[in-house]
Write an enzyme that holds these catalytic residues in place. Sequence first.
Site, PDB file in Angstrom:
ATOM      1  N   LYS A  80      60.047  52.141  49.361  1.00  0.00           N
ATOM      2  CA  LYS A  80      59.824  51.112  48.336  1.00  0.00           C
ATOM      3  C   LYS A  80      58.391  50.592  48.436  1.00  0.00           C
ATOM      4  CE  LYS A  80      61.859  46.817  46.527  1.00  0.00           C
ATOM      5  NZ  LYS A  80      62.924  45.810  46.703  1.00  0.00           N
ATOM      6  N   SER A 155      65.837  44.775  42.911  1.00  0.00           N
ATOM      7  CA  SER A 155      64.472  45.233  42.672  1.00  0.00           C
ATOM      8  C   SER A 155      64.181  46.612  43.249  1.00  0.00           C
ATOM      9  CB  SER A 155      63.497  44.219  43.280  1.00  0.00           C
ATOM     10  OG  SER A 155      63.669  44.161  44.698  1.00  0.00           O
ATOM     11  N   SER A 179      68.991  43.179  46.358  1.00  0.00           N
ATOM     12  CA  SER A 179      68.085  44.183  45.789  1.00  0.00           C
ATOM     13  C   SER A 179      68.258  45.600  46.312  1.00  0.00           C
ATOM     14  CB  SER A 179      66.626  43.754  46.008  1.00  0.00           C
ATOM     15  OG  SER A 179      66.351  42.624  45.223  1.00  0.00           O
TER      16      SER A 179
END
Length: 484
Positions: A80, A155, A179
């Site tokens: 990420k 996210s 997330s």
Amino acid sequence: MSLMSMTALELARKIRAGEVSVTEAAEAALSQINLREKDINSFITVLSEEQIMAQAKQVEEGIKNGIYTGPLAGVPVAIKDNICTDGILTTCGSKILHDFVPKYSSEAVINLQKAGAIIIGKTNMDEFAMGSTTETSYYGATKNPWNTEHVPGGSSGGSCAAVAAEECSFALGSDTGGSIRQPSSFCGVTGIKPTYGTVSRYGLVAYGSSLDQIGPVAKDVSDCAAILSTIASYDPKDSTSVKRDDYDFMSALKDDVKGMKIGLPRDYFGEGLDEEVKKAIMDVVEVLKDKGAIVEEFDLSLVEYAIPAYYVIASAEASSNLARFDGVKYGYRAEEYNGLHNMYKKTRSEGFGAEVKRRIMLGSFVLSSGYYDAYYIKALKTKALIKQAFDKAFEKYDVIIAPVSPSTAPKLGESLVDPIKMYLGDIYTVSVNLAGLPGISVPCGLDSKGLPIGVQMIGNCFEEKKIIRAAYAYEQSCGKEAAL
């Protein structure tokens, strides 16, 4: 079966047995990225073929020489884009960090590299992890591989979409209020949010420091257990890191839940929960019952206060953490400005997106004189009460089963029209972060639109093994394919 359709553990076994080379695995990941990326937009940065092949050759040599002996050696991983990687662009999905290349890697990434994993790129995300759809990214929205008209969640939507689209064998995400778990549910993959302090936050660009945790996203529970065993460690560089006696999460992979006590919070199965989602989760409960688990309903209480408490605390911490992005030391700087304060204002106005600005303003408001006690202190007290409610529940239950989200993945554009509705979608996930608990999302079916549904299993602090065991037992009964 293609190499990228295999689980990370299956692929690693083939590499260790000499049936597949690390180079072939890396090439398979790059080939799938070239095939799917234009439609999915999972990545912000994909490393060059030269960079990836240099890693592959080094790891291949290390496997031959007995340096890399772990269960993930040679396997392609995506990271990420809010997790720092030495020499690789790390943007947090924001214009303000469009050219930020860290000089160090996060502890979690270092642990993966020590295990011989091959980093192939950095995944797309909601800007600074603020959002539930991966639509607030400066680099464009990520699409759900199951249906590109729908969001992948957020996210960590880029990480979950990359695993679902088989562009990598597994990925790292971060979870501040759901997330990892929510996009895992939307994309039909498995994701774990560990107990707070289990995985070092060193090198994770902070959103809400008291809530953030790095965790794995993978194709199944076994992969997640192996990845968590690899990335979890005590780190003196992180003051919130916890020294644990046991990091062997793979030992929990037992198809046995006989006598396990499972709690179902009535508060989570009432109004607002989609009927198809509810049915899929109750089917999971029946499977575990059939395997000998003892299931009871109970009242968790304080559920309605979780969302306001979470957004007050997270926004307050974000307003403080994001003050460092001012155009002075690194990142974007406005081209035209008059003096230092004007440079700050213009840089931040131009560099941050609407959702980030909204949360910074909310955070600054609740921390301001006259409102600190009324909002922030009250939210902290509520957080403590929520933790107490979970402590009481875990005196009786080993695992709590709940939905991940009230519905399956919404269509692109639907959530951003109404930010409050988007915030309310986090109702079942934020309490886990407020209480510092571990949680896992496991695929458990499809709705009538063909979109994945996930079930959430929550454990007490430092009891990841119980949720891994329950999730693994369910997965063994249904099989990954049957669950979807």
